[in-house]
Scaffold this active site. Structure first.
Site, short mmCIF file in Angstrom:
data_model
loop_
_atom_site.label_atom_id
_atom_site.label_comp_id
_atom_site.label_asym_id
_atom_site.label_seq_id
_atom_site.Cartn_x
_atom_site.Cartn_y
_atom_site.Cartn_z
N ARG A 1 0.75 -1.00 -0.15
CA ARG A 1 0.06 -0.30 -0.39
C ARG A 1 1.43 1.09 0.38
NH1 ARG A 1 -5.15 1.56 3.33
NH2 ARG A 1 -6.10 0.18 1.88
N HIS B 1 -7.25 1.15 -6.07
CA HIS B 1 -7.16 0.38 -5.03
C HIS B 1 -7.97 -1.06 -5.79
CE1 HIS B 1 -7.88 -1.07 -1.22
NE2 HIS B 1 -8.83 0.11 -0.89
N GLN C 1 -9.88 -4.00 -3.69
CA GLN C 1 -11.32 -3.43 -3.07
C GLN C 1 -11.90 -3.51 -4.19
OE1 GLN C 1 -12.31 -1.61 -0.15
NE2 GLN C 1 -14.43 -1.93 -1.44
N ASP D 1 -16.84 6.54 -1.20
CA ASP D 1 -15.99 6.76 -0.43
C ASP D 1 -15.91 7.76 0.00
OD1 ASP D 1 -13.65 5.73 0.45
OD2 ASP D 1 -12.38 6.25 -2.26
N CYS E 1 -16.03 1.19 0.33
CA CYS E 1 -15.23 0.79 0.37
C CYS E 1 -14.75 0.35 2.15
CB CYS E 1 -14.17 1.20 -0.39
SG CYS E 1 -13.65 2.90 -0.23
N ARG F 1 -13.44 -8.75 1.34
CA ARG F 1 -12.44 -8.47 0.66
C ARG F 1 -11.12 -9.85 1.01
NH1 ARG F 1 -9.90 -3.19 1.25
NH2 ARG F 1 -8.42 -4.13 0.39
N1 CP Z 1 -11.09 -0.45 2.14
C1 CP Z 1 -9.96 -0.21 2.88
O1 CP Z 1 -9.18 -0.51 1.88
O2 CP Z 1 -10.28 -0.12 4.34
P1 CP Z 1 -8.51 0.29 5.15
O3 CP Z 1 -7.61 1.46 4.17
O4 CP Z 1 -9.62 0.37 6.18
O5 CP Z 1 -7.62 -0.99 4.62
N1 NVA Z 2 -10.11 6.55 -1.53
C1 NVA Z 2 -10.15 6.07 0.04
C2 NVA Z 2 -9.79 4.54 -0.16
C3 NVA Z 2 -9.26 4.89 1.36
C4 NVA Z 2 -9.90 2.66 1.58
C5 NVA Z 2 -8.57 6.13 0.64
O1 NVA Z 2 -7.12 6.90 -0.74
O2 NVA Z 2 -7.62 6.88 1.41
#
Ligand code: CP
Ligand code: NVA
Length: 297
Positions: free
Chosen positions: A96, A123, A126, A215, A255, A283
């Site tokens: 990430r 993502h 997701q 989101d 999400c 997930r």
């Molecule tokens: N939806 C998602 O990716 O959640 P987290 O940021 O908690 O991993």
């Molecule tokens: N768009 C958000 C998604 C979190 C799961 C971010 O990137 O923070």
């Protein structure tokens, strides 16, 4: 070497295969027995870290959570050398990251499969869970179904459009002026061949759709824009009134994490239309499907 940096790294048929494997019982097979998977995080996570750890475990493997600063991409050594190092121990390298270019550089080393666990552009893990949730609701053939994403056109949106569009869904993205896709994303989405509509009217976005998706308005890494975004997204909260403009049996997806009173109300999150908790559980199932595919396509 297969990598998964964005949904369109999978063909239509491969995407269906990943979803098919995701739906298999969680202890169906142990292709990772005796092997490890690296989970590197430059940003916080609840769902992604825990779903990946459990998916690896269910596949018989050993997940190792690593904070980004510990390996120090381009600080302690180059991102390429971090990748080569982790590849000595792990069968799959997941990360990430803030900058999408980092997962691209890891994949370019091309030594072990690289999985994007969220970047500033996409993502895709997701989106796999989102498709699994939609299939659970509407059946495996999603062609002709419709979904509206309402909010900031961001990493989650881009992957969702590619995923839902790939399975033949009709996709609408409703965003305030100035919060649409940038040119790079528009080029990717247009060249993917998926069909999607853009609108700056939330009611128009959700009109008659089978699923409404939310989101956060401020993504990780954009915190300094938070006050401006709160101002600019006024009127874009998904509440019961907006949901009532969708199809009668429309579902609500998010999400997560949710910021109640901003992108959606607590009432909508907890309504009978909400599928956000099965979506979060998916997930883990989606991660099993994807990892199993990358190890043995
Ligand atoms: N939806 C998602 O990716 O959640 P987290 O940021 O908690 O991993
Ligand atoms: N768009 C958000 C998604 C979190 C799961 C971010 O990137 O923070």
């Amino acid at each position: 070497m297969r990598h998964f940096l964005e949904v369109d790294d999978l063909s239509h048929d491969e995407l269906l295969e990943v979803l098919r494997r995701a739906a298999l019982p969680k202890h169906h097979s142990k292709p990772l027995a005796g092997e490890g998977v690296a989970l590197v995080f430059e940003k916080p996570s609840a769902r992604t870290r825990n779903s990946m750890e459990m998916a690896v475990t269910q596949l018989g493997g050993h997940p190792v959570y690593i904070q980004g600063h510990e390996v120090g991409f381009d600080v302690r050594e180059t991102a390429e050398d971090v990748t080569r190092t982790l590849a000595q121990y792990y069968e799959v390298l997941c990360a990430r990251v803030f900058s999408h270019s980092l997962v691209e550089r890891m994949a370019a080393v091309d030594i072990k499969p690289v999985v994007n666990l969220l970047s500033d552009r996409s993502h895709p893990m997701q989106a796999l869970a989102d498709l699994l949730t939609l299939q659970g609701e509407f059946g495996s053939d999603l062609a002709g179904r419709s979904i509206a994403y309402v909010g900031d056109a961001n990493n989650v949106t881009r992957s969702l459009v590619l995923a839902a569009g790939s399975l033949g869904m009709s996709v609408r993205v409703g965003h305030p002026e100035g919060y649409g896709f940038d040119d790079t994303d528009m080029n990717v989405l247009r060249s993917s061949g998926v069909e999607f509509e853009l609108t700056s009217d939330p009611a128009q976005a959700v009109k008659g759709v089978d699923a409404v998706y939310a989101d956060v308005w401020t993504s990780m890494g954009q915190e300094e824009e938070s006050a401006q975004r709160l101002h600019d997204f006024a009127g874009w909260t998904i509440d019961a009134e907006l949901m009532s403009k969708a199809a009668d049996d429309a579902i609500f997806l998010h999400c997560l994490p949710a910021h109640e009173g901003e992108e959606c109300t607590r009432e909508v999150l907890e309504s009978s239309a909400s599928r956000v908790w099965p979506q979060a559980q998916n997930r883990m199932h989606a991660a099993r499907g994807l990892l199993s595919f990358l190890i043995d396509p």
